[in-house]
Enzyme design. Structure first.
Site, PDB file in Angstrom:
ATOM      1  N   GLN A  40     -64.084 -16.702  97.627  1.00 38.07           N
ATOM      2  CA  GLN A  40     -63.648 -15.677  98.560  1.00 38.07           C
ATOM      3  C   GLN A  40     -63.061 -16.306  99.819  1.00 38.07           C
ATOM      4  O   GLN A  40     -63.172 -17.517 100.046  1.00 38.07           O
ATOM      5  CB  GLN A  40     -64.820 -14.765  98.927  1.00 38.07           C
ATOM      6  CG  GLN A  40     -66.028 -15.513  99.442  1.00 38.07           C
ATOM      7  CD  GLN A  40     -67.325 -14.790  99.203  1.00 38.07           C
ATOM      8  OE1 GLN A  40     -67.367 -13.574  99.020  1.00 38.07           O
ATOM      9  NE2 GLN A  40     -68.424 -15.508  99.208  1.00 38.07           N
ATOM     10  N   HIS A  82     -80.489  -5.816 109.034  1.00 37.96           N
ATOM     11  CA  HIS A  82     -81.482  -6.621 108.319  1.00 37.96           C
ATOM     12  C   HIS A  82     -82.894  -6.038 108.420  1.00 37.96           C
ATOM     13  O   HIS A  82     -83.665  -6.105 107.454  1.00 37.96           O
ATOM     14  CB  HIS A  82     -81.457  -8.061 108.829  1.00 37.96           C
ATOM     15  CG  HIS A  82     -80.296  -8.854 108.312  1.00 37.96           C
ATOM     16  ND1 HIS A  82     -79.392  -9.487 109.134  1.00 37.96           N
ATOM     17  CD2 HIS A  82     -79.883  -9.102 107.044  1.00 37.96           C
ATOM     18  CE1 HIS A  82     -78.479 -10.102 108.400  1.00 37.96           C
ATOM     19  NE2 HIS A  82     -78.754  -9.884 107.130  1.00 37.96           N
ATOM     20  N   ASP A 130     -76.528 -15.712 104.665  1.00 47.86           N
ATOM     21  CA  ASP A 130     -76.593 -15.867 106.128  1.00 47.86           C
ATOM     22  C   ASP A 130     -78.019 -16.044 106.628  1.00 47.86           C
ATOM     23  O   ASP A 130     -78.240 -16.355 107.790  1.00 47.86           O
ATOM     24  CB  ASP A 130     -75.929 -14.680 106.831  1.00 47.86           C
ATOM     25  CG  ASP A 130     -76.541 -13.334 106.467  1.00 47.86           C
ATOM     26  OD1 ASP A 130     -77.776 -13.241 106.324  1.00 47.86           O
ATOM     27  OD2 ASP A 130     -75.787 -12.359 106.333  1.00 47.86           O
ATOM     28  N   GLU A 158     -77.641 -17.088  96.456  1.00 50.76           N
ATOM     29  CA  GLU A 158     -76.350 -16.898  97.114  1.00 50.76           C
ATOM     30  C   GLU A 158     -75.230 -17.540  96.288  1.00 50.76           C
ATOM     31  O   GLU A 158     -75.337 -18.701  95.888  1.00 50.76           O
ATOM     32  CB  GLU A 158     -76.380 -17.512  98.519  1.00 50.76           C
ATOM     33  CG  GLU A 158     -75.040 -17.702  99.191  1.00 50.76           C
ATOM     34  CD  GLU A 158     -74.271 -16.405  99.402  1.00 50.76           C
ATOM     35  OE1 GLU A 158     -73.076 -16.365  99.052  1.00 50.76           O
ATOM     36  OE2 GLU A 158     -74.877 -15.431  99.912  1.00 50.76           O
ATOM     37  N   ASP A 201     -74.372 -17.816  90.767  1.00 46.02           N
ATOM     38  CA  ASP A 201     -74.332 -16.402  90.427  1.00 46.02           C
ATOM     39  C   ASP A 201     -75.754 -15.842  90.376  1.00 46.02           C
ATOM     40  O   ASP A 201     -76.589 -16.313  89.599  1.00 46.02           O
ATOM     41  CB  ASP A 201     -73.643 -16.230  89.072  1.00 46.02           C
ATOM     42  CG  ASP A 201     -73.343 -14.785  88.741  1.00 46.02           C
ATOM     43  OD1 ASP A 201     -74.088 -13.894  89.192  1.00 46.02           O
ATOM     44  OD2 ASP A 201     -72.368 -14.544  88.018  1.00 46.02           O
ATOM     45  N   ALA A 202     -76.029 -14.835  91.193  1.00 40.47           N
ATOM     46  CA  ALA A 202     -77.374 -14.251  91.225  1.00 40.47           C
ATOM     47  C   ALA A 202     -77.733 -13.617  89.880  1.00 40.47           C
ATOM     48  O   ALA A 202     -78.899 -13.616  89.476  1.00 40.47           O
ATOM     49  CB  ALA A 202     -77.467 -13.212  92.334  1.00 40.47           C
ATOM     50  N   ASP A 211     -78.631  -8.020  99.222  1.00 47.12           N
ATOM     51  CA  ASP A 211     -77.846  -8.298 100.436  1.00 47.12           C
ATOM     52  C   ASP A 211     -76.493  -8.847 100.003  1.00 47.12           C
ATOM     53  O   ASP A 211     -76.158 -10.004 100.246  1.00 47.12           O
ATOM     54  CB  ASP A 211     -78.603  -9.276 101.326  1.00 47.12           C
ATOM     55  CG  ASP A 211     -78.041  -9.325 102.732  1.00 47.12           C
ATOM     56  OD1 ASP A 211     -77.152  -8.515 103.047  1.00 47.12           O
ATOM     57  OD2 ASP A 211     -78.487 -10.183 103.512  1.00 47.12           O
ATOM     58  N   PRO A 213     -66.821  -9.523  93.896  1.00 44.68           N
ATOM     59  CA  PRO A 213     -67.425 -10.367  92.853  1.00 44.68           C
ATOM     60  C   PRO A 213     -68.860  -9.986  92.501  1.00 44.68           C
ATOM     61  O   PRO A 213     -69.367 -10.415  91.452  1.00 44.68           O
ATOM     62  CB  PRO A 213     -67.361 -11.767  93.474  1.00 44.68           C
ATOM     63  CG  PRO A 213     -66.176 -11.724  94.371  1.00 44.68           C
ATOM     64  CD  PRO A 213     -66.193 -10.342  94.959  1.00 44.68           C
TER      65      PRO A 213
END
Length: 297
Positions: A31, A62, A86, A106, A138-139, A164, A171
Site C-alpha cells: 500500500q 482505540h 500502529d 500486521e 497476512d492475518a 483494527d 487488502p
C-alpha cells in the site's frame, strides 16, 4: 511545504485539514503510506489516501475499540489484534492486569516502522512489551495456521479479538467475510468477544448494515456502538460480537467496579458513564440502519 489534506469518504462528501505538512511518503509492497503533521490533530498516517490514526484523537477510536469489550470480559488473558501495526490497540489492552499475551498480526512491516518512528503517542512503546508478539504477514494466514493446530488443545485460544484493519474494500477484504468469521470462532475461548470497526452510518450505511448482518450470522450477541472520531470526519460505528457476553448489558456500577479493580485510571475518553451512551444510537442512525440496530436476541 503545507497543503490541504483532503479525504473523500463517499462520492459526494469531502473534508480535510488545512495547513498540513507531509513528513514521509512510502510505497510498500502492499500500500501507499504517508505520515502528515497537522495543526488540528498532530501527526497522523494514511494508507492509500485513507485516514488511519492520529496522535490528537487516537484515544477515542482505540479506547472504544478495546475497552468496552475487554471490560465486558471477566478476566481477559490472551488477545489477538488483526492489523493494528500502529500499536494503539495493543497499548489499550496492556492496561488490563490480567493480560498475559497479545498477538498483533500486521500485514505491512512499513506501517510498524513508520508509526514507531513518527507516532510514539499512539503506540506508547506497546510493541516492545514482552507480552506482545508482533507477527508480520497476512492475518488470515496467521488465523489459518492457528486453526490448523494438531489438536484443539494445542491451538491458541483468544479471549479478545480486535479487527483494527483497513475497510472491506481494501487488502483486508477477506477478513470481513462470514467464512473468515466462522473460522475465527475455532480459536476463540468460550467467553470471547470480538470488536470491529464498521464505518460511518452517514457515508457507509450499506457497508455497515452488511457487516452487521455478517456478524449476526455467526455470533449470538451483536451490539453496535458509535463515537465521533474527528480524524474520520463523522460518527464512527463499531460492534462487539460474542456468543456469551453482552457488552450493552453492563451497568455503570459494574463498570466502575471493574475499572477500579483493573486500575484503569488514565483513560481519556471512555468511562462508566460514557459506556451506555456509546450503545445508544441517535434517531438519524436508527433511520438509516433500521433493523440492524435492534437487539440481536
Amino acid at each position: 511545504m503545507s497543503a490541504s489534506l483532503l479525504f473523500q469518504p463517499a462520492p459526494d462528501a469531502v473534508y480535510g485539514f488545512p495547513n498540513a505538512r507531509r513528513l514521509v511518503r512510502v510505497d510498500s509492497p502492499h500500500q501507499h503510506i504517508e505520515v502528515w503533521d497537522t495543526p488540528q490533530l498532530g501527526r497522523l498516517f494514511t494508507l492509500d489516501g485513507r485516514p488511519m490514526t492520529s496522535s490528537g484523537d487516537e484515544f477515542i477510536y482505540h479506547e472504544c475499540m478495546t475497552q468496552p469489550a475487554a471490560l465486558t470480559h471477566p478476566a481477559p488473558r490472551a488477545a489477538l489484534v488483526l492489523g493494528g501495526g500502529d500499536g494503539g490497540a495493543a497499548k489499550q489492552l496492556l492496561a488490563h492486569r490480567s493480560i498475559e499475551r497479545i498477538v498483533v498480526a500486521e500485514l505491512d512491516a512499513e506501517v510498524v516502522r513508520l508509526t514507531r518512528e513518527h507516532l510514539p503517542d499512539v503506540h506508547g512503546g506497546a510493541l516492545d512489551d514482552p507480552r506482545v508478539e508482533l507477527v508480520i504477514g497476512d492475518a488470515a494466514e496467521y488465523v489459518a495456521r492457528q486453526i490448523a493446530g494438531a489438536s484443539h488443545a494445542n491451538r491458541a485460544l483468544f479471549d479478545l479479538v480486535v479487527f483494527d484493519l483497513t475497510p472491506p474494500d481494501s487488502p483486508a477484504a477477506g477478513l470481513y467475510t462470514p467464512a473468515f468469521l466462522t473460522g475465527l470462532k475455532r480459536i476463540l475461548a468460550p467467553t470471547a468477544a470480538v470488536s470491529l470497526h464498521l464505518g460511518s452510518p452517514y457515508f457507509h450505511a450499506a457497508r455497515v448494515a452488511a457487516l452487521l448482518e455478517n456478524l449476526r450470522q455467526i455470533f449470538a450477541v451483536v451490539r453496535p456502538l458509535a463515537a465521533y472520531v474527528p480524524l474520520y470526519g463523522s460518527l464512527w460505528m463499531m460492534a462487539i460480537a460474542s456468543d456469551t457476553l453482552d457488552a450493552a448489558a453492563l451497568t455503570a456500577h459494574e463498570l466502575s467496579a471493574r475499572l477500579a479493580q483493573r486500575g484503569l485510571h488514565a483513560l481519556r475518553f471512555y468511562d462508566a458513564a460514557t459506556h451506555a451512551a456509546l450503545f445508544a444510537a441517535p434517531h438519524s442512525v436508527r433511520d438509516k440502519l433500521g433493523r440492524f440496530l435492534k437487539p440481536s436476541r
